[in-house]
Design an enzyme around this catalytic site. Structure first.
Site, PDB file in Angstrom:
ATOM      1  CD  GLN A  12      -1.058   0.172   3.779  1.00 18.68           C
ATOM      2  OE1 GLN A  12      -2.125  -0.437   3.766  1.00 18.68           O
ATOM      3  NE2 GLN A  12      -0.651   0.865   4.836  1.00 18.68           N
ATOM      4  CG  ASN A  83       8.448   2.168   0.884  1.00 18.21           C
ATOM      5  OD1 ASN A  83       8.407   3.398   0.917  1.00 18.21           O
ATOM      6  ND2 ASN A  83       7.375   1.418   1.110  1.00 18.21           N
ATOM      7  CE1 TYR A 149       8.402   7.178  10.156  1.00 14.82           C
ATOM      8  CE2 TYR A 149       8.601   9.565  10.169  1.00 14.82           C
ATOM      9  CZ  TYR A 149       8.429   8.383   9.466  1.00 14.82           C
ATOM     10  OH  TYR A 149       8.281   8.410   8.113  1.00 14.82           O
ATOM     11  CE  LYS A 153      11.266   6.466   8.097  1.00 11.05           C
ATOM     12  NZ  LYS A 153      11.429   5.409   7.085  1.00 11.05           N
ATOM     13  CB  THR A 184       0.302   6.671   2.799  1.00 10.61           C
ATOM     14  OG1 THR A 184       0.935   7.068   4.026  1.00 10.61           O
ATOM     15  CG2 THR A 184       1.101   7.195   1.628  1.00 10.61           C
TER      16      THR A 184
HETATM   17  N1  LIG Z   1       3.242   8.864   4.482  1.00 10.30           N
HETATM   18  C1  LIG Z   1       4.107   9.839   4.700  1.00 10.30           C
HETATM   19  O1  LIG Z   1       3.694  11.006   4.818  1.00 10.30           O
HETATM   20  C2  LIG Z   1       5.579   9.574   4.785  1.00 10.30           C
HETATM   21  C3  LIG Z   1       6.132   8.303   4.734  1.00 10.30           C
HETATM   22  N2  LIG Z   1       7.503   8.146   4.786  1.00 10.30           N
HETATM   23  C4  LIG Z   1       8.110   6.831   4.732  1.00 10.30           C
HETATM   24  O2  LIG Z   1       7.740   6.162   3.529  1.00 10.30           O
HETATM   25  C5  LIG Z   1       7.672   4.766   3.749  1.00 10.30           C
HETATM   26  C6  LIG Z   1       6.300   4.251   3.330  1.00 10.30           C
HETATM   27  O3  LIG Z   1       5.311   4.930   4.103  1.00 10.30           O
HETATM   28  P1  LIG Z   1       3.740   4.818   3.844  1.00 10.30           P
HETATM   29  O4  LIG Z   1       3.473   4.289   2.505  1.00 10.30           O
HETATM   30  O5  LIG Z   1       3.179   6.120   4.245  1.00 10.30           O
HETATM   31  O6  LIG Z   1       3.362   3.732   4.978  1.00 10.30           O
HETATM   32  P2  LIG Z   1       2.098   2.759   5.099  1.00 10.30           P
HETATM   33  O7  LIG Z   1       1.996   2.445   6.564  1.00 10.30           O
HETATM   34  O8  LIG Z   1       0.916   3.328   4.438  1.00 10.30           O
HETATM   35  O9  LIG Z   1       2.586   1.450   4.318  1.00 10.30           O
HETATM   36  C7  LIG Z   1       3.690   0.735   4.789  1.00 10.30           C
HETATM   37  C8  LIG Z   1       3.689  -0.686   4.246  1.00 10.30           C
HETATM   38  O10 LIG Z   1       4.815  -1.336   4.842  1.00 10.30           O
HETATM   39  C9  LIG Z   1       4.426  -2.605   5.350  1.00 10.30           C
HETATM   40  N3  LIG Z   1       5.284  -2.947   6.468  1.00 10.30           N
HETATM   41  C10 LIG Z   1       5.356  -2.335   7.666  1.00 10.30           C
HETATM   42  N4  LIG Z   1       6.239  -2.959   8.455  1.00 10.30           N
HETATM   43  C11 LIG Z   1       6.740  -3.988   7.737  1.00 10.30           C
HETATM   44  C12 LIG Z   1       7.681  -5.005   8.013  1.00 10.30           C
HETATM   45  N5  LIG Z   1       8.266  -5.100   9.209  1.00 10.30           N
HETATM   46  N6  LIG Z   1       7.995  -5.883   7.049  1.00 10.30           N
HETATM   47  C13 LIG Z   1       7.369  -5.805   5.842  1.00 10.30           C
HETATM   48  N7  LIG Z   1       6.453  -4.885   5.531  1.00 10.30           N
HETATM   49  C14 LIG Z   1       6.139  -3.987   6.470  1.00 10.30           C
HETATM   50  C15 LIG Z   1       2.961  -2.430   5.738  1.00 10.30           C
HETATM   51  O11 LIG Z   1       2.269  -3.674   5.775  1.00 10.30           O
HETATM   52  C16 LIG Z   1       2.452  -1.498   4.643  1.00 10.30           C
HETATM   53  O12 LIG Z   1       1.995  -2.222   3.525  1.00 10.30           O
HETATM   54  C17 LIG Z   1       7.960   4.541   5.237  1.00 10.30           C
HETATM   55  O13 LIG Z   1       9.317   4.201   5.427  1.00 10.30           O
HETATM   56  C18 LIG Z   1       7.683   5.897   5.841  1.00 10.30           C
HETATM   57  O14 LIG Z   1       8.386   6.118   7.036  1.00 10.30           O
HETATM   58  C19 LIG Z   1       8.333   9.205   4.904  1.00 10.30           C
HETATM   59  C20 LIG Z   1       7.844  10.467   4.950  1.00 10.30           C
HETATM   60  C21 LIG Z   1       6.445  10.754   4.906  1.00 10.30           C
HETATM   61  C1  LIG Z   2       5.229  13.321   9.242  1.00  5.42           C
HETATM   62  C2  LIG Z   2       6.279  12.728   8.422  1.00  5.42           C
HETATM   63  O1  LIG Z   2       7.096  13.423   7.896  1.00  5.42           O
HETATM   64  C3  LIG Z   2       6.380  11.337   8.240  1.00  5.42           C
HETATM   65  C4  LIG Z   2       5.331  10.417   8.657  1.00  5.42           C
HETATM   66  O2  LIG Z   2       7.359  10.889   7.724  1.00  5.42           O
END
Ligand SMILES: NC(=O)C1=CN([C@@H]2O[C@H](COP(=O)(O)OP(=O)(O)OC[C@H]3O[C@@H](n4cnc5c(N)ncnc54)[C@H](O)[C@@H]3O)[C@@H](O)[C@H]2O)C=CC1
Ligand SMILES: CC(=O)C(C)=O
EC number: 1.1.1.304
Length: 253
Positions: A12, A83, A149, A153, A184
């Site tokens: 996702q 990711n 968190y 990072k 997301t």
């Molecule tokens: N959404 C945001 O605003 C931001 C996200 N990020 C980073 O981007 C990346 C993706 O974030 P999103 O898509 O928002 O997160 P999300 O929570 O929507 O999706 C994360 C996916 O990773 C999987 N996952 C989590 N832990 C896992 C594990 N131990 N092993 C395998 N799969 C695992 C989950 O099942 C999920 O499908 C993350 O590293 C997050 O920290 C960074 C900055 C902003």
């Molecule tokens: C708030 C933010 O920057 C995240 C979830 O990476």
């Protein structure tokens, strides 16, 4: 060398957008997630050159197995996108040892184990490759109530710089992408917590983050996938150890 990519956390959100974009760019793609049902559905919707693999990225042996399974299936590996991540809201006094181990295990451990496993595969395949790690604007400047968190990072940026130096001679580049506020499930959970703590709704929570964006719009996952596609492709061949901030103008570095 064929184009084969692994994307972790691809069921996702940002990971799914990255997997989709790399697939469109003619990569064969392994979508890795611990939520295998969602990963399988996503891989099926992409097509025959996509597979789903289950792994918990905090578990070193599972990461090595899924990298090997990808090489066995597609016969090659060129790009690993580390990711997968967890983003809990953690006011400083609430952090437990278990939560510390969990969040660092996934966000930092996942990058370390992924890097080791990809390095092994690249060596065995006899060529270089690209490792691309997920950090965050919160890994560039500390964000309120995100001590765990943000700490992970910042660590990812450090690991990216060190491994870029360590692996450069083997023609392996290591870079990171730092998204801002992306629509997301993770970000909606954070916005929910922030809103709830202030007695407001989720939309209010999201707007607390949105008001710091110079471009005055929240990010779509595809905004991030576009940058990862650049880092995965030949136009970034002479870039290593860098973090590209893709946040619509939140942090300026
Ligand atoms: N959404 C945001 O605003 C931001 C996200 N990020 C980073 O981007 C990346 C993706 O974030 P999103 O898509 O928002 O997160 P999300 O929570 O929507 O999706 C994360 C996916 O990773 C999987 N996952 C989590 N832990 C896992 C594990 N131990 N092993 C395998 N799969 C695992 C989950 O099942 C999920 O499908 C993350 O590293 C997050 O920290 C960074 C900055 C902003
Ligand atoms: C708030 C933010 O920057 C995240 C979830 O990476």
């Amino acid at each position: 060398m064929s184009k084969v990519a692994i994307v972790t956390g691809a069921a996702q959100g940002i990971g799914l957008a990255i997997a989709t974009r790399l697939y469109q760019d003619n990569f064969k793609v392994a979508l890795v997630d611990y939520n295998i049902e969602k990963a399988q559905a996503a891989a099926k919707s992409l097509g025959n050159n996509a597979i789903a693999l289950q792994a918990d990225v905090s578990k070193r042996d599972e990461v090595f197995k899924m990298v090997q399974a990808t090489v066995d299936h597609f016969g090659d590996l060129t790009v690993l996108v580390n990711n997968a991540g967890l983003g809990p809201t953690t006011p400083i006094d609430t952090i437990s040892e278990e939560q510390f181990r969990n969040v660092y295990g996934v966000n930092v451990g996942g990058v370390l184990w992924g890097t080791q496993a990809a390095h092994k595969a690249f060596k065995e395949l006899g060529h270089g490759g690209k490792i691309i790690n997920a950090t965050s604007q919160a890994g560039v400047v500390g964000n309120p109530e995100l001590a765990l968190y943000s700490g992970t990072k910042f660590a990812v940026r450090g690991i990216t710089q060190v491994t870029a130096r360590d692996l450069a001679e083997e023609n392996i580049t290591v870079n990171a992408f730092a998204p801002g506020i992306v629509k997301t499930p993770m970000m909606f959970d954070i916005a929910h917590e922030v809103g709830q703590n202030a007695g407001k709704d989720d939309e209010w929570g999201m707007q607390q983050f949105a008001k710091d964006i110079a471009m005055k719009r929240l990010s779509e996952p595809e905004d991030v996938a576009n940058v990862v596609a650049f880092l995965a492709g030949p136009d970034s061949d002479y870039i290593t150890g860098q973090t590209i901030i893709v946040d619509g103008g939140m942090q300026f570095h």
